[in-house]
Design a protein around this motif. Structure first.
Motif, PDB file in Angstrom:
ATOM      1  N   GLY A   1     -18.007 -53.277 -12.714  1.00 10.73           N
ATOM      2  CA  GLY A   1     -18.657 -53.725 -13.933  1.00 10.73           C
ATOM      3  C   GLY A   1     -20.029 -53.135 -14.165  1.00 10.73           C
ATOM      4  N   ASN A   2     -20.673 -52.640 -13.118  1.00  7.98           N
ATOM      5  CA  ASN A   2     -22.030 -52.109 -13.246  1.00  7.98           C
ATOM      6  C   ASN A   2     -22.100 -50.591 -13.222  1.00  7.98           C
ATOM      7  OD1 ASN A   2     -23.299 -54.666 -13.312  1.00  7.98           O
ATOM      8  ND2 ASN A   2     -22.956 -54.837 -11.113  1.00  7.98           N
ATOM      9  N   SER A   3     -20.979 -49.916 -13.030  1.00  5.13           N
ATOM     10  CA  SER A   3     -20.956 -48.445 -12.952  1.00  5.13           C
ATOM     11  C   SER A   3     -21.971 -47.932 -11.936  1.00  5.13           C
ATOM     12  CB  SER A   3     -21.220 -47.828 -14.322  1.00  5.13           C
ATOM     13  OG  SER A   3     -20.275 -48.265 -15.252  1.00  5.13           O
ATOM     14  N   ILE A   4     -22.015 -48.556 -10.773  1.00  5.12           N
ATOM     15  CA  ILE A   4     -22.988 -48.189  -9.747  1.00  5.12           C
ATOM     16  C   ILE A   4     -22.581 -46.885  -9.071  1.00  5.12           C
ATOM     17  CG2 ILE A   4     -24.027 -48.824  -7.541  1.00  5.12           C
ATOM     18  CD1 ILE A   4     -23.765 -51.735  -8.382  1.00  5.12           C
ATOM     19  N   VAL A   5     -23.552 -45.968  -9.019  1.00  4.67           N
ATOM     20  CA  VAL A   5     -23.372 -44.747  -8.242  1.00  4.67           C
ATOM     21  C   VAL A   5     -24.484 -44.702  -7.199  1.00  4.67           C
ATOM     22  CG1 VAL A   5     -22.240 -43.492 -10.113  1.00  4.67           C
ATOM     23  CG2 VAL A   5     -24.688 -43.272  -9.812  1.00  4.67           C
ATOM     24  N   LEU A   6     -24.179 -44.099  -6.092  1.00  4.65           N
ATOM     25  CA  LEU A   6     -25.114 -43.993  -4.976  1.00  4.65           C
ATOM     26  C   LEU A   6     -25.577 -42.555  -4.852  1.00  4.65           C
ATOM     27  CD1 LEU A   6     -26.408 -45.301  -2.423  1.00  4.65           C
ATOM     28  CD2 LEU A   6     -24.329 -44.641  -1.197  1.00  4.65           C
ATOM     29  N   TRP A   7     -26.875 -42.360  -4.749  1.00  6.03           N
ATOM     30  CA  TRP A   7     -27.433 -41.045  -4.428  1.00  6.03           C
ATOM     31  C   TRP A   7     -27.739 -41.050  -2.943  1.00  6.03           C
ATOM     32  CZ3 TRP A   7     -31.760 -39.969  -8.589  1.00  6.03           C
ATOM     33  CH2 TRP A   7     -31.166 -39.783  -9.834  1.00  6.03           C
ATOM     34  N   ARG A   8     -27.190 -40.065  -2.228  1.00  6.95           N
ATOM     35  CA  ARG A   8     -27.504 -39.883  -0.801  1.00  6.95           C
ATOM     36  C   ARG A   8     -28.227 -38.557  -0.659  1.00  6.95           C
ATOM     37  NH1 ARG A   8     -21.688 -41.636   0.818  1.00  6.95           N
ATOM     38  NH2 ARG A   8     -22.041 -43.833   1.240  1.00  6.95           N
ATOM     39  N   ILE A   9     -29.451 -38.631  -0.166  1.00  8.59           N
ATOM     40  CA  ILE A   9     -30.272 -37.440   0.002  1.00  8.59           C
ATOM     41  C   ILE A   9     -30.639 -37.355   1.468  1.00  8.59           C
ATOM     42  CG2 ILE A   9     -32.401 -36.290  -0.694  1.00  8.59           C
ATOM     43  CD1 ILE A   9     -32.057 -38.591  -3.119  1.00  8.59           C
ATOM     44  N   ASP A  10     -30.232 -36.257   2.111  1.00  6.49           N
ATOM     45  CA  ASP A  10     -30.541 -36.068   3.530  1.00  6.49           C
ATOM     46  C   ASP A  10     -30.516 -34.582   3.856  1.00  6.49           C
ATOM     47  OD1 ASP A  10     -27.830 -35.345   3.824  1.00  6.49           O
ATOM     48  OD2 ASP A  10     -27.263 -37.358   4.471  1.00  6.49           O
ATOM     49  N   LYS A  11     -30.549 -34.266   5.146  1.00  4.75           N
ATOM     50  CA  LYS A  11     -30.602 -32.859   5.564  1.00  4.75           C
ATOM     51  C   LYS A  11     -29.399 -32.052   5.085  1.00  4.75           C
ATOM     52  CE  LYS A  11     -28.596 -33.698  10.151  1.00  4.75           C
ATOM     53  NZ  LYS A  11     -27.324 -34.013   9.601  1.00  4.75           N
ATOM     54  N   ASP A  12     -28.287 -32.735   4.784  1.00  6.22           N
ATOM     55  CA  ASP A  12     -27.093 -32.049   4.312  1.00  6.22           C
ATOM     56  C   ASP A  12     -27.095 -31.815   2.809  1.00  6.22           C
ATOM     57  OD1 ASP A  12     -26.031 -31.939   6.883  1.00  6.22           O
ATOM     58  OD2 ASP A  12     -25.226 -33.978   6.694  1.00  6.22           O
ATOM     59  N   GLY A  13     -28.068 -32.372   2.088  1.00  5.94           N
ATOM     60  CA  GLY A  13     -28.164 -32.139   0.653  1.00  5.94           C
ATOM     61  C   GLY A  13     -28.185 -33.411  -0.164  1.00  5.94           C
ATOM     62  N   PHE A  14     -27.742 -33.289  -1.409  1.00  5.90           N
ATOM     63  CA  PHE A  14     -27.797 -34.365  -2.399  1.00  5.90           C
ATOM     64  C   PHE A  14     -26.372 -34.662  -2.853  1.00  5.90           C
ATOM     65  CE2 PHE A  14     -29.267 -35.254  -7.053  1.00  5.90           C
ATOM     66  CZ  PHE A  14     -29.074 -36.609  -6.883  1.00  5.90           C
ATOM     67  N   MET A  15     -25.896 -35.874  -2.543  1.00  5.78           N
ATOM     68  CA  MET A  15     -24.555 -36.305  -2.933  1.00  5.78           C
ATOM     69  C   MET A  15     -24.660 -37.452  -3.928  1.00  5.78           C
ATOM     70  SD  MET A  15     -22.250 -34.520  -1.303  1.00  5.78           S
ATOM     71  CE  MET A  15     -20.771 -35.493  -1.401  1.00  5.78           C
ATOM     72  N   VAL A  16     -23.829 -37.381  -4.967  1.00  6.59           N
ATOM     73  CA  VAL A  16     -23.667 -38.483  -5.912  1.00  6.59           C
ATOM     74  C   VAL A  16     -22.293 -39.055  -5.613  1.00  6.59           C
ATOM     75  CG1 VAL A  16     -23.540 -39.128  -8.347  1.00  6.59           C
ATOM     76  CG2 VAL A  16     -25.084 -37.293  -7.621  1.00  6.59           C
ATOM     77  N   THR A  17     -22.215 -40.361  -5.346  1.00  6.51           N
ATOM     78  CA  THR A  17     -20.966 -40.922  -4.849  1.00  6.51           C
ATOM     79  C   THR A  17     -20.742 -42.353  -5.338  1.00  6.51           C
ATOM     80  OG1 THR A  17     -19.714 -41.305  -2.814  1.00  6.51           O
ATOM     81  CG2 THR A  17     -22.053 -41.710  -2.698  1.00  6.51           C
ATOM     82  N   THR A  18     -19.484 -42.783  -5.308  1.00  6.01           N
ATOM     83  CA  THR A  18     -19.116 -44.175  -5.542  1.00  6.01           C
ATOM     84  C   THR A  18     -17.883 -44.470  -4.709  1.00  6.01           C
ATOM     85  OG1 THR A  18     -18.791 -45.890  -7.221  1.00  6.01           O
ATOM     86  CG2 THR A  18     -17.569 -43.848  -7.519  1.00  6.01           C
ATOM     87  N   GLU A  19     -17.649 -45.743  -4.474  1.00  2.66           N
ATOM     88  CA  GLU A  19     -16.467 -46.141  -3.710  1.00  2.66           C
ATOM     89  C   GLU A  19     -15.777 -47.289  -4.427  1.00  2.66           C
ATOM     90  OE1 GLU A  19     -15.573 -48.148   0.518  1.00  2.66           O
ATOM     91  OE2 GLU A  19     -16.856 -46.378   0.580  1.00  2.66           O
ATOM     92  N   VAL A  20     -14.480 -47.129  -4.672  1.00  2.00           N
ATOM     93  CA  VAL A  20     -13.672 -48.163  -5.314  1.00  2.00           C
ATOM     94  C   VAL A  20     -12.415 -48.342  -4.482  1.00  2.00           C
ATOM     95  CG1 VAL A  20     -12.390 -48.807  -7.382  1.00  2.00           C
ATOM     96  CG2 VAL A  20     -14.550 -47.565  -7.603  1.00  2.00           C
ATOM     97  N   ASP A  21     -12.146 -49.581  -4.088  1.00  2.00           N
ATOM     98  CA  ASP A  21     -10.950 -49.891  -3.295  1.00  2.00           C
ATOM     99  C   ASP A  21     -10.813 -48.958  -2.089  1.00  2.00           C
ATOM    100  OD1 ASP A  21     -10.327 -51.848  -5.171  1.00  2.00           O
ATOM    101  OD2 ASP A  21      -9.137 -50.450  -6.376  1.00  2.00           O
ATOM    102  N   ASP A  22     -11.927 -48.745  -1.379  1.00  3.04           N
ATOM    103  CA  ASP A  22     -11.977 -47.902  -0.184  1.00  3.04           C
ATOM    104  C   ASP A  22     -11.663 -46.434  -0.441  1.00  3.04           C
ATOM    105  OD1 ASP A  22     -12.775 -49.982   1.499  1.00  3.04           O
ATOM    106  OD2 ASP A  22     -10.689 -50.652   1.748  1.00  3.04           O
TER     107      ASP A  22
END
Length: 181
Positions: free
Chosen positions: A83-104
């Motif tokens: 319902g919130n369209s949440i996306v996660l930004w992961r920033i680390d030594k491997d780079g910049f990932m935009v991600t989400t998880e639905v039903d595993d």
């Protein structure tokens, strides 16, 4: 979003804006359309206290192509389905990932970036990110800077190259709960 869509269909028409302080509303008139929105009364908080700054020792800087951020944000937001369209930004030594998880099932996209600073995991409403990239692309900007503090602070987004007087976008983070794995 309605206002942006309506304005796009009324090309060539003049836009009139009026502010009625007595009823705390602002009105936009164009073509045969009028949009009225209530304004928020009161004193606004000092935004410098909720936005990351370059002087912080916990600051993370990213430089990305607007088109890359737009593509990744649309893909991941479309797949978020909550319902919130949440996306996660992961920033680390491997780079910049935009991600989400639905039903595993995880959907992610790597965004090519130049980054410096701390590792960070932070969540945003994906459609808000898409609104920012759309505005930047519409104004002809190709690159953007993202300045982040800790995961509870807003992100500051600026078009590049940095010049005085240009727009600054502020994205408010979303609470992630257990999504920070």
């Amino acid at each position: 979003r309605f206002l942006m869509a309506a304005l796009a269909t009324e090309k060539g028409s003049d836009v009139s804006i009026s502010n009625d302080k007595k009823i705390e509303a602002v009105a936009f008139r164009f073509g045969g359309t009028e949009v009225v929105s209530h304004t928020i009364p009161g004193t606004f908080p000092d935004v410098s206290k909720i936005i990351a700054t370059a002087s912080s020792n916990r600051t993370t800087f990213l430089e990305v192509l607007v088109s890359d951020m737009d593509k990744a944000s649309k893909l991941v937001t479309f797949c978020s389905r909550d319902g919130n369209s949440i996306v996660l930004w992961r920033i680390d030594k491997d780079g910049f990932m935009v991600t989400t998880e639905v039903d595993d099932v995880e959907t992610s996209d790597r965004v090519e970036s130049i980054h410096a600073g701390n590792d960070l995991k932070i969540g945003f409403n994906g459609w808000d990110i898409c609104d920012v990239t759309k505005a930047l692309q519409g104004a002809g900007w190709r690159r953007m800077a993202i300045i982040l503090g800790k995961s509870s602070m807003s992100a500051m987004i600026k078009p590049l190259p940095l010049e005085d007087g240009h727009t600054t976008f502020v994205l408010l983070p979303m609470r992630l709960g257990d999504r920070t794995r």
